[in-house]
Design an enzyme around this catalytic site. Structure first.
Site, PDB file in Angstrom:
ATOM      1  N   TYR A  65       0.467  -1.113   0.036  1.00 38.93           N
ATOM      2  CA  TYR A  65       0.289   0.074   0.414  1.00 38.93           C
ATOM      3  C   TYR A  65       1.106   1.041  -0.112  1.00 38.93           C
ATOM      4  O   TYR A  65       0.583   2.252  -0.430  1.00 38.93           O
ATOM      5  CB  TYR A  65      -0.971  -0.102   1.542  1.00 38.93           C
ATOM      6  CG  TYR A  65      -2.136  -0.428   1.222  1.00 38.93           C
ATOM      7  CD1 TYR A  65      -3.223  -0.069   0.081  1.00 38.93           C
ATOM      8  CD2 TYR A  65      -2.445  -1.965   1.321  1.00 38.93           C
ATOM      9  CE1 TYR A  65      -4.239  -0.846  -0.616  1.00 38.93           C
ATOM     10  CE2 TYR A  65      -3.920  -2.668   0.703  1.00 38.93           C
ATOM     11  CZ  TYR A  65      -4.724  -2.583   0.514  1.00 38.93           C
ATOM     12  OH  TYR A  65      -6.215  -2.991  -0.894  1.00 38.93           O
ATOM     13  N   HIS A 117     -14.802   2.011  -2.378  1.00 42.93           N
ATOM     14  CA  HIS A 117     -14.137   1.039  -1.653  1.00 42.93           C
ATOM     15  C   HIS A 117     -12.582   1.815  -0.846  1.00 42.93           C
ATOM     16  O   HIS A 117     -11.607   1.448  -0.324  1.00 42.93           O
ATOM     17  CB  HIS A 117     -13.721   0.690  -2.835  1.00 42.93           C
ATOM     18  CG  HIS A 117     -14.084  -0.339  -3.240  1.00 42.93           C
ATOM     19  ND1 HIS A 117     -13.967  -0.898  -4.546  1.00 42.93           N
ATOM     20  CD2 HIS A 117     -15.303  -0.845  -2.864  1.00 42.93           C
ATOM     21  CE1 HIS A 117     -15.147  -1.762  -5.055  1.00 42.93           C
ATOM     22  NE2 HIS A 117     -15.880  -2.074  -3.988  1.00 42.93           N
ATOM     23  N   CYS A 125      -8.033   2.194  12.578  1.00 39.45           N
ATOM     24  CA  CYS A 125      -7.301   1.217  13.649  1.00 39.45           C
ATOM     25  C   CYS A 125      -8.610  -0.156  13.120  1.00 39.45           C
ATOM     26  O   CYS A 125      -9.015  -0.264  13.146  1.00 39.45           O
ATOM     27  CB  CYS A 125      -8.093   1.749  15.135  1.00 39.45           C
ATOM     28  SG  CYS A 125      -6.906   1.163  16.493  1.00 39.45           S
ATOM     29  N   CYS A 149      -4.402   5.211  20.094  1.00 40.87           N
ATOM     30  CA  CYS A 149      -5.269   4.614  20.665  1.00 40.87           C
ATOM     31  C   CYS A 149      -3.856   3.388  21.525  1.00 40.87           C
ATOM     32  O   CYS A 149      -4.433   2.580  22.714  1.00 40.87           O
ATOM     33  CB  CYS A 149      -6.225   3.856  21.029  1.00 40.87           C
ATOM     34  SG  CYS A 149      -6.131   2.551  19.995  1.00 40.87           S
TER      35      CYS A 149
HETATM   36  P1  OAD Z   1     -10.630  -4.295 -13.722  1.00 37.06           P
HETATM   37  O1  OAD Z   1      -8.651  -4.112 -12.930  1.00 37.06           O
HETATM   38  O2  OAD Z   1     -11.092  -5.759 -12.924  1.00 37.06           O
HETATM   39  O3  OAD Z   1     -10.385  -3.925 -14.751  1.00 37.06           O
HETATM   40  C1  OAD Z   1      -9.983  -2.594 -15.703  1.00 37.06           C
HETATM   41  C2  OAD Z   1     -11.366  -2.501 -16.278  1.00 37.06           C
HETATM   42  O4  OAD Z   1     -10.704  -1.248 -16.858  1.00 37.06           O
HETATM   43  C3  OAD Z   1     -10.759  -3.728 -17.579  1.00 37.06           C
HETATM   44  O5  OAD Z   1     -12.064  -3.598 -17.730  1.00 37.06           O
HETATM   45  C4  OAD Z   1     -10.210  -2.645 -18.436  1.00 37.06           C
HETATM   46  O6  OAD Z   1     -10.603  -3.522 -19.898  1.00 37.06           O
HETATM   47  C5  OAD Z   1     -10.718  -1.390 -18.203  1.00 37.06           C
HETATM   48  N1  OAD Z   1      -9.932  -0.241 -18.971  1.00 37.06           N
HETATM   49  C6  OAD Z   1      -7.961  -1.334 -19.056  1.00 37.06           C
HETATM   50  N2  OAD Z   1      -7.672   0.568 -19.601  1.00 37.06           N
HETATM   51  C7  OAD Z   1      -8.725   1.507 -20.189  1.00 37.06           C
HETATM   52  C8  OAD Z   1      -8.986   2.939 -20.668  1.00 37.06           C
HETATM   53  N3  OAD Z   1      -7.441   2.957 -20.951  1.00 37.06           N
HETATM   54  N4  OAD Z   1      -9.620   3.616 -20.437  1.00 37.06           N
HETATM   55  C9  OAD Z   1     -10.460   2.645 -20.042  1.00 37.06           C
HETATM   56  N5  OAD Z   1     -10.497   1.057 -19.682  1.00 37.06           N
HETATM   57  C10 OAD Z   1      -9.622   0.511 -19.389  1.00 37.06           C
HETATM   58  O7  OAD Z   1     -10.518  -2.938 -12.296  1.00 37.06           O
HETATM   59  P2  OAD Z   1     -11.950  -2.897 -11.701  1.00 37.06           P
HETATM   60  O8  OAD Z   1     -13.107  -3.040 -12.389  1.00 37.06           O
HETATM   61  O9  OAD Z   1     -11.828  -1.801 -11.365  1.00 37.06           O
HETATM   62  O10 OAD Z   1     -11.670  -3.688  -5.296  1.00 37.06           O
HETATM   63  O11 OAD Z   1     -11.588  -3.657 -10.209  1.00 37.06           O
HETATM   64  C11 OAD Z   1     -12.923  -3.520  -9.294  1.00 37.06           C
HETATM   65  C12 OAD Z   1     -12.475  -3.555  -8.190  1.00 37.06           C
HETATM   66  O12 OAD Z   1     -11.628  -4.819  -8.216  1.00 37.06           O
HETATM   67  C13 OAD Z   1     -11.220  -3.030  -7.554  1.00 37.06           C
HETATM   68  O13 OAD Z   1     -12.163  -0.694  -6.797  1.00 37.06           O
HETATM   69  C14 OAD Z   1     -11.025  -2.980  -6.594  1.00 37.06           C
HETATM   70  C15 OAD Z   1     -10.510  -5.363  -7.243  1.00 37.06           C
HETATM   71  O14 OAD Z   1     -11.293  -5.657  -6.092  1.00 37.06           O
HETATM   72  C16 OAD Z   1     -11.681  -3.984  -4.240  1.00 37.06           C
HETATM   73  O15 OAD Z   1     -10.156  -3.429  -3.234  1.00 37.06           O
HETATM   74  C17 OAD Z   1     -12.418  -4.059  -2.900  1.00 37.06           C
END
Ligand code: OAD
Length: 243
Positions: A65, A117, A125, A149
């Site tokens: 992180y 998220h 904490c 804490c």
């Molecule tokens: P993903 O990594 O699953 O998907 C990313 C998406 O962005 C894919 O569909 C790509 O095709 C698309 N992509 C890539 N480049 C792009 C661009 N230049 N313009 C537009 N789209 C593009 O990410 P998320 O769908 O955000 O949650 O995943 C959701 C969640 O997965 C995250 O928030 C995280 C993880 O679980 C938690 O940590 C709770």
């Protein structure tokens, strides 16, 4: 042409719901979760962003992180983020739900925003639950962020397998019931809750537009799929809607 149709609908829409995912920040240099570049020291996000990983090895998770926070804080909002801030100023009623924790939407000027998220700059904490900006936390003797804490702090981020914080999704579902256009940007649609809010809006009658260079879980259900990077497609969409 698809973008023309989407622009026409957007210009007429009264209640615009936008759902974004990691893809909107890809052009700012932040790796997506499931795409190429989503690896860190050979580990997938799915191996690190979990309560089990933190219990097993909090140092490893904090190292990741801290690295990720550095990447986010050095990144700049791209034209896709800026186009959504512009859309918020133009739409009569607007809500942006983001899965991203990178802070680029607020930095681009988005205000009617829910960060579903959490936020990469905050910690929570594990003992008392206090949420604090990381800059205000000291490290404990173990070198990990420690609450006032004395409890170990964890990133204030919703991890895989964790339930959404109470009330987080309510505002999204309430908006979905009145949305007449839903724009889904840069998400694989694999995390059910944000995808479900978008789908709820569609089923309640909203016109759905998916912006993504690749097919997503939502592309088939969408009325239009605008295929391309959001940093190119979104500014063009806004330009056409209000030209
Ligand atoms: P993903 O990594 O699953 O998907 C990313 C998406 O962005 C894919 O569909 C790509 O095709 C698309 N992509 C890539 N480049 C792009 C661009 N230049 N313009 C537009 N789209 C593009 O990410 P998320 O769908 O955000 O949650 O995943 C959701 C969640 O997965 C995250 O928030 C995280 C993880 O679980 C938690 O940590 C709770």
């Amino acid at each position: 042409m698809s973008i023309e149709r989407a622009a026409e609908r957007l210009a007429r829409a009264e209640h615009v719901l936008v759902v974004t995912g990691a893809g909107i920040s890809a052009e700012s240099g932040i790796p997506t979760f499931r795409g190429e570049g989503g690896l860190w020291r050979g580990l997938h996000a799915q191996d690190l962003a979990t309560p089990e990983a933190f219990r097993r090895n909090p140092r490893l998770v904090w190292d990741w992180y801290r690295w990720r926070r550095g990447v986010c804080n050095e990144a700049e909002p791209n034209p896709g983020h800026q186009a959504l801030a512009e859309l918020e100023r133009r739409a009569p009623d607007f809500l942006l739900l983001t899965q991203n924790v990178d802070g680029l939407h607020p930095r681009a000027g988005s205000q009617r925003l829910a960060e579903l998220h959490g936020c990469i700059d905050q910690a929570r904490c594990t003992i008392c639950g206090a949420i604090t900006h990381l800059d205000e936390l000291q490290d404990g003797d173990d070198g990990l962020p420690s609450c006032s804490c004395g409890g170990l702090a964890r990133p204030h981020i919703l991890w895989f397998g964790e339930a959404y914080w109470e009330g987080t999704l309510d505002v999204g579902y309430a908006f979905a019931a009145r949305a007449d256009l839903v724009l889904v940007v840069g998400t694989s649609g694999m995390v059910w809750a944000p995808a479900a809010v978008a789908d709820q809006a569609r089923r309640a009658g909203a016109f759905m537009v998916d912006v993504n260079p690749n097919p997503s879980e939502l592309s088939d259900a969408a009325d239009l799929w605008l295929r391309g990077p959001s940093g190119v497609v979104l500014p063009e969409l806004i330009r056409r809607a209000w030209s």
